[in-house]
Design a protein around this motif. Structure first.
Motif, short mmCIF file in Angstrom:
data_model
loop_
_atom_site.label_atom_id
_atom_site.label_comp_id
_atom_site.label_asym_id
_atom_site.label_seq_id
_atom_site.Cartn_x
_atom_site.Cartn_y
_atom_site.Cartn_z
N LEU A 564 -4.26 -7.23 9.32
CA LEU A 564 -5.32 -7.85 8.53
C LEU A 564 -4.76 -8.10 7.14
CD1 LEU A 564 -8.38 -8.67 8.48
CD2 LEU A 564 -8.80 -6.40 7.49
N GLN A 565 -4.76 -9.36 6.71
CA GLN A 565 -4.19 -9.67 5.40
C GLN A 565 -5.00 -9.01 4.28
OE1 GLN A 565 -2.44 -14.11 6.56
NE2 GLN A 565 -3.71 -13.87 4.72
N GLU A 566 -4.28 -8.54 3.27
CA GLU A 566 -4.96 -7.94 2.12
C GLU A 566 -5.41 -9.02 1.13
OE1 GLU A 566 -4.34 -4.17 -0.92
OE2 GLU A 566 -2.86 -4.59 0.65
N TRP A 567 -4.68 -10.14 1.14
CA TRP A 567 -5.01 -11.25 0.25
C TRP A 567 -5.26 -12.51 1.08
CZ3 TRP A 567 -0.97 -7.80 -0.66
CH2 TRP A 567 -1.14 -6.94 -1.75
N TYR A 568 -5.71 -13.56 0.43
CA TYR A 568 -6.06 -14.77 1.17
C TYR A 568 -4.85 -15.47 1.75
CZ TYR A 568 -4.58 -18.31 -2.29
OH TYR A 568 -3.86 -19.14 -3.10
N LYS A 569 -3.67 -15.22 1.19
CA LYS A 569 -2.41 -15.69 1.76
C LYS A 569 -1.59 -14.50 2.24
CE LYS A 569 -1.85 -20.22 -0.31
NZ LYS A 569 -0.89 -21.16 -0.91
N ASP A 570 -0.64 -14.77 3.10
CA ASP A 570 0.12 -13.70 3.74
C ASP A 570 1.26 -13.24 2.84
OD1 ASP A 570 0.80 -11.85 5.62
OD2 ASP A 570 1.59 -13.27 7.08
N PHE A 571 0.89 -12.72 1.66
CA PHE A 571 1.88 -12.23 0.71
C PHE A 571 2.53 -10.95 1.25
CE2 PHE A 571 -1.33 -14.13 -2.34
CZ PHE A 571 -0.57 -15.25 -2.65
N GLU A 572 3.74 -10.70 0.77
CA GLU A 572 4.37 -9.41 1.03
C GLU A 572 3.83 -8.38 0.05
OE1 GLU A 572 6.30 -8.45 3.36
OE2 GLU A 572 7.00 -10.32 4.27
N ASP A 573 3.67 -7.14 0.53
CA ASP A 573 3.19 -6.06 -0.33
C ASP A 573 4.24 -5.67 -1.36
OD1 ASP A 573 0.68 -5.26 1.18
OD2 ASP A 573 2.18 -4.98 2.76
N GLU A 574 3.78 -5.35 -2.55
CA GLU A 574 4.68 -4.65 -3.48
C GLU A 574 5.09 -3.31 -2.89
OE1 GLU A 574 4.77 -3.04 -8.11
OE2 GLU A 574 2.88 -3.12 -7.02
N ASP A 575 4.12 -2.63 -2.27
CA ASP A 575 4.37 -1.32 -1.66
C ASP A 575 3.66 -1.28 -0.32
OD1 ASP A 575 4.65 1.31 -0.95
OD2 ASP A 575 3.47 2.13 -2.62
N GLN A 576 4.40 -1.36 0.77
CA GLN A 576 3.80 -1.35 2.10
C GLN A 576 3.00 -0.08 2.35
OE1 GLN A 576 6.52 -2.04 5.42
NE2 GLN A 576 5.24 -0.78 6.76
N PHE A 577 3.39 1.02 1.70
CA PHE A 577 2.76 2.32 1.94
C PHE A 577 1.79 2.70 0.82
CE2 PHE A 577 7.09 2.29 3.69
CZ PHE A 577 6.77 2.33 5.04
N HIS A 578 1.22 1.70 0.17
CA HIS A 578 0.34 1.94 -0.97
C HIS A 578 -0.82 2.84 -0.59
CE1 HIS A 578 -2.28 0.91 -4.43
NE2 HIS A 578 -1.13 0.73 -5.05
N ARG A 579 -1.22 3.69 -1.55
CA ARG A 579 -2.28 4.67 -1.30
C ARG A 579 -3.63 4.02 -1.01
NH1 ARG A 579 -0.78 3.97 -6.30
NH2 ARG A 579 -2.32 3.51 -7.93
N HIS A 580 -3.92 2.87 -1.63
CA HIS A 580 -5.18 2.18 -1.37
C HIS A 580 -5.09 1.40 -0.06
CE1 HIS A 580 -7.56 2.52 -5.20
NE2 HIS A 580 -6.38 2.96 -5.62
N VAL A 581 -6.17 1.46 0.70
CA VAL A 581 -6.29 0.63 1.90
C VAL A 581 -7.55 -0.23 1.75
CG1 VAL A 581 -4.93 1.99 3.52
CG2 VAL A 581 -7.29 2.66 3.05
N SER A 582 -7.62 -0.92 0.63
CA SER A 582 -8.83 -1.61 0.22
C SER A 582 -9.28 -2.66 1.23
CB SER A 582 -8.60 -2.27 -1.14
OG SER A 582 -8.23 -1.32 -2.11
N HIS A 583 -8.31 -3.33 1.85
CA HIS A 583 -8.67 -4.41 2.77
C HIS A 583 -9.30 -3.91 4.06
CE1 HIS A 583 -4.66 -2.99 3.53
NE2 HIS A 583 -4.43 -3.80 4.56
N LEU A 584 -9.34 -2.59 4.25
CA LEU A 584 -9.96 -2.02 5.45
C LEU A 584 -11.38 -1.53 5.19
CD1 LEU A 584 -6.91 -0.11 6.95
CD2 LEU A 584 -7.52 -2.52 7.10
N PHE A 585 -11.94 -1.92 4.04
CA PHE A 585 -13.32 -1.55 3.71
C PHE A 585 -14.27 -1.93 4.84
CE2 PHE A 585 -17.49 -2.90 2.30
CZ PHE A 585 -17.93 -1.86 1.51
N GLY A 586 -14.07 -3.07 5.47
CA GLY A 586 -14.97 -3.54 6.51
C GLY A 586 -15.01 -2.67 7.74
#
Length: 786
Positions: A564-586
């Motif tokens: 599931l993309q975190e942003w509207y475009k398929d950007f690469e993460d600055e940090d793939q293992f980032h502590r926030h999983v904000s895009h999984l709010f749903g």
């Protein structure tokens, strides 16, 4: 049901917390020089000030134009013109010191905090004399109570002192009271910002900062009690009762806090100690005993281990330790959040630092909300009320922020708030980072709690009079904040995914448009408002407007990794293992993405969580536990609980950067943040019971390691109270009590039969997939057999 240790606390994260929602104390349990670190929930830096930035609205069109041109780095920098001031800081009140005259050559030392009655004790022997201390924070009497007892007459002599790291004075009041009074700073710079003048006091005679008062008094059995400006001296007593209270003038500028502390302290001292103790236990257990969890008997060896050693040796392989973690979260909620108190901040109500980490404020891009995830599921709806009060406060101040910053209707709030109701994007008018500061979804996410409180309790008067007006204004802001993307879809711009960045050709940026979290929170808010208006049978035209806008929201996207993309475009993460999983709010804590309703997006969300990995800060591990529960993988969730139950030894000054718990079971970000404790409790409940869809799901994600067990008293949406017993990993029996009546749909992996309170079989409508639908009566009880 207790935390216990064989020695005094050496550092704050080994001390034991007590609280009554308003007052908090950390008990060290030292033998010769005991100390209690003290807090009062309204003691913040201040006063209130104008945090909004009048230049923000003028910068908005230019930021949006840059984003339309995909100039992300330029937009990111321009967003600094849209920031306001930093919040104020939550502050420590001080310390109570007890300097004993019996030396420290002890035997048989024991220190504990009992979770079942919220009493902390210290026991030790010096020579032939056994000394016992009991500590509790009484909610009925609004004081902290300490009883000191010696096994032989006349053996207790000590000097009690009060101190504070803030500007203060101590003095004698009458024959028996020691009083600490002072004033808070007018500003405390955030501890993550360098500053030559991090703490600023005003002129005490004219300052509008918060003033505080602490009061200590004692009664003794035998011996003498003498008060002076230097402290209280007790000599030759057999037992002593100490009573402490504190207050500020935050809400009552026309009333001196000293009057309130005097009234409460002396009212408490007028009662026998056993009565104070009994009143405290009755009040506390009235909340705590609603829920009981049994994950299987722990070994006697594990139970006897001191808690810090038990954490270090066993982790989540010890079912008794997992139960203790679950119960400790409920204990902390009762101790830090009661009707009429302030909402729990980043550290609950326990803070020893004048420049605490992240100002010990309300971080509302996840952490404050996480604090209240167990409130409804674990039958502590009353403890949710301070959060609802905070939302009401920021909904008022947030109207000005919406108007000044965005030219929008309704109200909004951003990354942080404080006791004053701060709602602007923090960042000292340009010093902050847009990746965390410029996020006006803090208000809409907070508003979710208003609906959840209704969903569990079904109180239409509350929905009509309190929740719905605030929800509606939050949705009005979102309607104005959304813009057309030129293709007929609605997007947010600028948009961030809290505290995370993506890769651009020029570097890392946090600012784009239509982040998945923005869209998911708005979907959630619009859905809640639509359902609320239907429940109340109001605003049909506006409801249709919301439904149309909801349909036009930019659709969530699946990226090249199947995630599931975190942003509207398929950007690469600055940090793939980032502590926030904000895009999984749903998925959690939302309800937009489910296996039945959105299977492809649900699978992509699971892939995103797999890519994030199983490490993280303490609160992040807690969030991931709840997510894996929603994904139906109890074993993976339990692995996250095990990762959380890793001992962080602050005393050893280890170079420790991942999450875990301290010796006192406090969650380690690190440093300490209480949100991970609450997330763990909520996540464990979510493994056993879920109700975010249109049914009550029994044992949706039971870990294989929990072969036999039971839980009673958990709450489900729709006003249901549920108990479950399982044997060999399968449902054995359950109970459902309906507090408001209406239809109930149960889901079970195995066939079930349903009976009413008289033992009559209930004719339940059954559908494929283990669903059972039947009608319930108000206060009706139903038994289920697997």
């Amino acid at each position: 049901m207790k935390l216990h240790y064989r020695g005094p606390a050496r550092v704050w994260t080994e001390a034991l917390p007590i609280g009554n929602g308003r007052l908090g104390a950390m008990i060290y349990g030292s033998v010769e020089n005991e100390q209690l670190q003290l807090n009062e929930d309204t003691l913040w830096s201040g006063p209130n000030f104008n945090w909004n930035n009048p230049e923000a609205l003028a910068a908005l069109p230019e930021v949006r134009q840059l984003l339309a041109q995909e100039k992300y780095m330029e937009a990111d920098q321009l967003c600094k013109r849209m920031m306001g001031a930093y919040t104020q800081s939550y502050l420590p009140l001080g310390h109570l010191h007890l300097l004993f005259e019996h030396g420290n050559n002890t035997n048989d030392y024991q220190r504990e905090l009992r979770i079942d009655d919220a009493i902390s004790t210290v026991n030790y022997r010096i020579g032939n004399v056994t000394y016992t201390r009991e500590y509790f924070a009484s909610h009925p009497d609004q004081v902290i109570v300490i009883k000191l007892t010696a096994s032989e007459p006349g053996k207790i002599s000590f000097h009690a002192k009060l101190s504070s790291p803030l500007r203060h004075r101590t003095q004698q009041d009458g024959a028996s009271d020691l009083v600490l009074s002072g004033i808070a700073p007018e500003h405390v710079a955030p501890s993550y910002q360098s500053s030559d003048n991090p703490i600023r006091y005003g002129d005490e005679s004219t300052s509008k900062a918060i003033r505080f008062n602490g009061r200590l008094a004692a009664s003794a059995d035998g011996g003498t009690v003498e008060a002076s400006s230097d402290g209280l001296r007790v000599s030759g007593a057999t037992s002593v009762v100490l009573v402490f209270d504190a207050a500020t003038d935050f809400a009552t500028k026309d009333e001196q806090p000293a009057a309130r502390t005097s009234q409460r302290v002396h009212a408490a001292l007028s009662r026998p100690y056993e009565e104070l103790r009994a009143r405290h236990i009755s009040d506390y257990q009235g909340l705590f005993s609603r829920v009981e969890l049994d994950l299987g008997a722990a070994s006697e060896q594990a139970e006897q281990l001191p808690t810090d050693q038990r954490i270090k040796q066993n982790g989540a392989s010890d079912p008794g330790l997992v139960k203790l973690l679950f119960d400790f979260g409920r204990y902390l909620m009762i101790a830090s959040s009661r009707p009429g108190t302030q909402a729990t901040n980043l550290q609950g109500i326990w803070n020893q630092e004048t420049r605490p980490p992240w100002s010990s404020n309300y971080t509302i891009n996840i952490n404050t909300q996480m604090n209240y995830w167990p409130a409804e599921t674990c039958a502590l709806a009353e403890c949710h009320e301070p959060m609802i009060d905070l939302i009401e406060k920021i909904s008022k101040s947030g109207r000005e922020t919406a108007r000044i910053h965005y030219g929008a209707r309704g109200w909004t709030a951003h990354h942080n708030t404080d006791i004053w109701g701060h709602t602007a994007p923090v960042g000292d008018f340009g010093e902050g980072d847009a990746a965390w500061a410029l996020w006006p979804m803090g208000g809409p996410w907070m508003a979710q709690h208003l609906w959840e409180h209704y969903a569990f309790n079904r109180d239409k008067a509350y929905l009509r009079d309190k929740a719905y007006p605030i929800l509606k204004e939050s949705a009005m802001f979102c309607l104005d904040w959304l813009i057309d993307d030129g293709q007929g879809k609605l997007i947010t711009s600028p948009s961030t995914s809290p505290e995370h960045k993506f890769v651009t050709k020029d570097g890392f940026s946090g600012v784009s448009v239509a982040s998945t979290m923005d869209l998911s929170i708005i979907w959630d808010l619009f859905t809640n408002c639509i359902e609320a208006s239907e429940e109340l049978e109001v605003d049909a035209e506006w409801r249709a407007e919301l439904a149309a806008a909801k349909e036009r929201l930019f659709p969530l996207q699946i990226g090249k990794y199947g995630q599931l993309q975190e942003w509207y475009k398929d950007f690469e993460d600055e940090d793939q293992f980032h502590r926030h999983v904000s895009h999984l709010f749903g998925v959690y804590p939302g309800r937009q993405l489910t296996e039945a309703g959105t299977p492809e997006l649900f699978a992509a969300a699971r892939r995103s969580l797999e890519r994030r990995g199983d490490e993280g800060t303490g609160w992040s591990l807690g969030w991931k536990t709840g997510l894996w529960a929603r994904f139906g993988d109890g074993n993976r969730a339990l692995a996250l609980v095990n990762n959380l139950l890793q001992l962080v030894d602050e005393y050893a000054k280890e170079n420790y950067h991942r999450g875990g718990v301290y010796a006192n079971l406090f969650d380690a970000h690190p440093p300490f943040q209480i949100d991970g404790n609450f997330a763990a409790t909520a996540g464990i409940a979510e493994l056993l019971l879920q109700s975010h869809q249109s049914y009550v799901w029994l044992l949706p994600s039971l870990p294989e390691a929990w072969r036999n067990g039971s839980v009673k008293g958990l709450r489900a949406r729709g006003g249901f109270e549920v108990g479950i017993t399982w044997v060999e990993g399968k449902l054995h029996k359950a109970s459902v009590k309906s507090h408001v009546g209406g239809s109930c749909t149960l889901r079970s992996a195995s066939p079930i039969t349903i009976q009413d309170a008289e033992g009559n079989l209930i004719a339940a409508e059954q559908t494929d997939g283990g669903f059972y639908r039947f009608n319930t009566h108000i206060d009706g009880s139903y038994s289920i057999t697997g």
